[in-house]
Write a protein that holds these residues in place. Structure first.
Motif, PDB file in Angstrom:
ATOM      1  N   ASN A  27      39.892  50.186  53.299  1.00  0.00           N
ATOM      2  CA  ASN A  27      39.819  49.799  51.890  1.00  0.00           C
ATOM      3  C   ASN A  27      38.368  49.879  51.371  1.00  0.00           C
ATOM      4  OD1 ASN A  27      39.730  46.792  50.084  1.00  0.00           O
ATOM      5  ND2 ASN A  27      40.710  48.634  49.344  1.00  0.00           N
ATOM      6  N   TYR A  30      37.390  53.616  50.981  1.00  0.00           N
ATOM      7  CA  TYR A  30      38.081  54.369  49.921  1.00  0.00           C
ATOM      8  C   TYR A  30      38.553  53.403  48.828  1.00  0.00           C
ATOM      9  CZ  TYR A  30      38.232  57.663  53.834  1.00  0.00           C
ATOM     10  OH  TYR A  30      37.900  58.463  54.894  1.00  0.00           O
ATOM     11  N   THR A  34      42.647  52.793  47.358  1.00  0.00           N
ATOM     12  CA  THR A  34      43.366  51.882  48.276  1.00  0.00           C
ATOM     13  C   THR A  34      43.271  50.444  47.774  1.00  0.00           C
ATOM     14  OG1 THR A  34      41.426  51.424  49.649  1.00  0.00           O
ATOM     15  CG2 THR A  34      42.827  53.282  50.318  1.00  0.00           C
ATOM     16  N   ILE A  53      48.002  52.886  49.343  1.00  0.00           N
ATOM     17  CA  ILE A  53      47.265  54.070  48.912  1.00  0.00           C
ATOM     18  C   ILE A  53      47.899  54.577  47.628  1.00  0.00           C
ATOM     19  CG2 ILE A  53      46.499  56.395  49.519  1.00  0.00           C
ATOM     20  CD1 ILE A  53      46.745  55.629  52.460  1.00  0.00           C
ATOM     21  N   ALA A  88      47.367  56.268  57.592  1.00  0.00           N
ATOM     22  CA  ALA A  88      46.461  55.834  56.524  1.00  0.00           C
ATOM     23  C   ALA A  88      45.129  56.580  56.617  1.00  0.00           C
ATOM     24  CB  ALA A  88      46.232  54.330  56.619  1.00  0.00           C
ATOM     25  N   LEU A  92      43.631  59.428  53.943  1.00  0.00           N
ATOM     26  CA  LEU A  92      42.415  59.103  53.200  1.00  0.00           C
ATOM     27  C   LEU A  92      41.281  60.063  53.516  1.00  0.00           C
ATOM     28  CD1 LEU A  92      42.700  55.229  53.512  1.00  0.00           C
ATOM     29  CD2 LEU A  92      42.983  56.598  51.418  1.00  0.00           C
ATOM     30  N   TYR A  95      41.998  63.419  51.867  1.00  0.00           N
ATOM     31  CA  TYR A  95      42.209  63.457  50.418  1.00  0.00           C
ATOM     32  C   TYR A  95      41.055  64.231  49.777  1.00  0.00           C
ATOM     33  CZ  TYR A  95      42.854  62.147  45.593  1.00  0.00           C
ATOM     34  OH  TYR A  95      43.025  62.197  44.232  1.00  0.00           O
ATOM     35  N   VAL A 105      48.993  62.309  48.126  1.00  0.00           N
ATOM     36  CA  VAL A 105      48.300  61.065  47.756  1.00  0.00           C
ATOM     37  C   VAL A 105      48.311  60.892  46.227  1.00  0.00           C
ATOM     38  CG1 VAL A 105      46.051  59.898  47.734  1.00  0.00           C
ATOM     39  CG2 VAL A 105      46.893  60.951  49.847  1.00  0.00           C
TER      40      VAL A 105
END
Ligand SMILES: [Ca+2]
Ligand SMILES: [Ca+2]
Ligand SMILES: [Ca+2]
Ligand SMILES: [Ca+2]
Ligand SMILES: [Zn+2]
Length: 557
Positions: A27, A30, A34, A53, A88, A92, A95, A105
């Motif tokens: 978290n 990102y 998130t 997300i 997760a 991330l 992305y 995403v």
């Protein structure tokens, strides 16, 4: 603290604290896409966290198809948490780098709960445990009905963190050592001299009732306590006193019910190498054929992504259960819901090809061939860390015995060197399902001027993916409102679904024709005809709990 760095590493198992730290670390790394959400607390007050997300720049999470994945509901099934954390971390870190990941995403909302049973994970990893202990919720139960609760669990007599096996030398025993592999015991044949009696799991008779380890921690099975097809304990062992007796489970259920957009659910367990779908018991009606077709697309791809895994139906191919999570997710949430049974012991291979699919997840019996292979794997690839050598021990009741056998991190989960590949392949199965969540567009078929200010407008609501805008079960059982297609900006004289475009057949809706209810099948369309009186333009809006919102402006000319 500070043990978890991002991007994460998947060459180790994370402790209870590290799993929650990982959620916060992801978290922090990102923050724009998130959220770390405290879902609730466990029986022993440990925290259950979700990582969500969603890219707010592409819309509100609740207006995107929701993909839920969780793990470690069974406390001893720890690699499930790593699979969800991997998912997760992978989404991330890629992305904005891998177009397909960026797309999912941006298009989906992910709800990821790596650790549903934090008490179980904590005691499994940080206490003495066998591979099978600490599966339960920490709700004390009097298993042997002697009036005492959890009074005689296994005991880590030698303090090595493992609950192993105990054996005693006995010429009348039912086992003898394998002729070439002394760590392995084989049953004696008729006429043969015995050598060992197996005393059971490591421990003492704590309550001196003559029985060993007969009332261990729990047992409320967190996967038998859900409020769908729940049955009492005399029908379903581990059911608990009532559905959602587990405080953490109830919190997870509430979390899911507040996120009505969830349409794909993956719950990770171990082991056996399976993707299971419901129903979980025969007394359930079979799933509707149109839903089965969707499950088959997702399940048949998933089993190909993880070599050796099989796509199966829970009650028919495995065993029947009541009150399990999969049924809850299908029946109540209205999602397409899978159990991922991670890992096959047959992957612990030294020289042989991986055997195709285990016979079943509970058949870890005396398969001598496989045990010999596994011991070689232990020696050559795990360097002796998966099997505890038989070691003499002076037991307070039995005297001279030996303690040894497969350790808690063996059998049901891979050695950490194999963890990342397992996590990647299973995460890819979830990403595949996410990519199949409904993708809706409204298209104008045509506008025809009938006369004066009167227009006939034909539109098409199209789904370019495999998963429908709501499950057929949800539509049939009226779990929640159907999708809505609404016309505004002009007076709607009549409107209805076109049932046969070639013969101009329309199923007109008598009341409030400007509002139509629909479900858009996978790779399917739903077409409507409206007769409107007006000028300028009209607005068509589509709203679906699971498939989001769309709109289209149509000029009347
Ligand atoms: Ca008891
Ligand atoms: Ca031990
Ligand atoms: Ca006892
Ligand atoms: Ca005991
Ligand atoms: Zn499980």
């Amino acid at each position: 603290m500070g043990q978890v760095s991002v991007p994460m590493r998947f060459d180790k198992y994370h402790t209870y604290a590290e799993v929650n730290e990982a959620i916060k670390a992801l978290n922090r790394a990102y923050p724009s896409i998130t959220k770390a959400v405290l879902v609730g607390k466990s029986e022993e007050n440990r925290e259950i966290w979700a990582l969500e997300i969603n890219n707010p720049q592409t819309g509100n999470a609740l207006e995107k198809p929701g993909v839920y994945a969780d793990g470690n509901i069974h406390g001893n099934e720890i690699q499930a948490a790593e699979v969800v954390l991997y998912l997760a971390d992978y989404l991330l870190k890629n992305y904005g780098k891998i177009p397909e990941i960026t797309k999912t995403v941006d298009r989906n909302a992910f709800y990821l709960i790596p650790m549903v049973n934090p008490d179980g994970r904590f005691h499994f990893m940080e206490g003495g445990s066998s591979m099978n202990n600490n599966r339960s919720l920490r709700i004390p139960r009097d298993d042997d009905k002697d009036g005492l609760f959890d009074e005689d669990g296994p005991d880590d007599l030698d303090g090595d963190g493992n609950i192993s096996q105990m054996r005693i030398r006995d010429p009348h025993g039912r086992f003898r050592s394998h002729p070439t592999e002394p760590r392995l015991m084989v049953p004696v044949k008729e006429g043969e001299q015995g050598e060992w009696t197996l005393l059971g799991t490591e421990g003492i008779d704590n309550d001196r009732d003559g029985r060993l380890n007969e009332d261990a921690e729990g047992y409320v099975d967190p996967n038998r306590n859900w409020g769908s097809n729940w049955q009492p304990n005399y029908v379903q062992n581990g059911a608990g006193n009532f559905p959602f007796e587990g405080v953490g489970l109830k919190a997870v259920a509430e979390y899911m019910m507040e996120r009505k957009n969830i349409i794909v659910v993956y719950a990770f367990h171990n082991y056996g190498g399976m993707f299971l779908r419901g129903p979980s018991s025969k007394s359930h009606p079979p799933y509707l054929p149109m839903d089965v077709a969707v499950y088959d697309i997702l399940g048949e791809h998933a089993e190909k992504m993880v070599p050796g895994y099989r796509y199966l139906i829970a009650w028919k191919d495995l065993y029947a259960t009541s009150g399990d999570f999969t049924d809850f997710a299908h029946n109540i949430v209205g999602a397409y819901s899978f159990v991922g049974e991670l890992y096959m012991t047959s992957q612990e291979t030294y020289s042989k090809e991986i055997q195709q699919a285990e016979a079943s997840s509970w058949s870890m019996g005396m398969n001598v061939e496989r045990e010999l292979e596994r011991l070689k794997f232990n020696d050559k690839l795990a360097h002796g860390t998966l099997f505890k050598e038989w070691t003499p021990f002076n037991h307070p009741d039995y005297g001279e015995i030996e303690i040894g056998g497969w350790i808690k991190y063996s059998t049901r989960m891979p050695h950490p060197f194999m963890l990342q590949e397992m996590a990647h392949r299973n995460a890819a199965a979830v990403i595949y399902a996410a990519a199949q969540t409904p993708d809706i567009e409204i298209e104008l078929i045509r506008v025809r001027r009938v006369e004066g200010r009167l227009y006939e407008v034909d539109v098409r609501v199209k789904n370019s993916n495999a998963i429908p805008s709501m499950s057929f079960h949800a539509a049939r059982q009226k779990l929640y409102p159907k999708d809505i297609l609404k016309v505004s900006g002009a007076k709607v004289i009549s409107g209805g679904e076109i049932t046969d475009r070639f013969n101009n057949k329309v199923n007109y809706k008598i009341h409030r024709p400007e509002v139509q209810f629909l479900q858009v099948p996978g790779y399917g369309v739903s077409e409507f005809r409206f007769l409107v009186e007006g000028s300028g333009s009209i607005d068509l809006t589509y709203e679906s709990l699971k498939a989001g919102k769309r709109s289209l402006k149509v000029s009347l000319r």
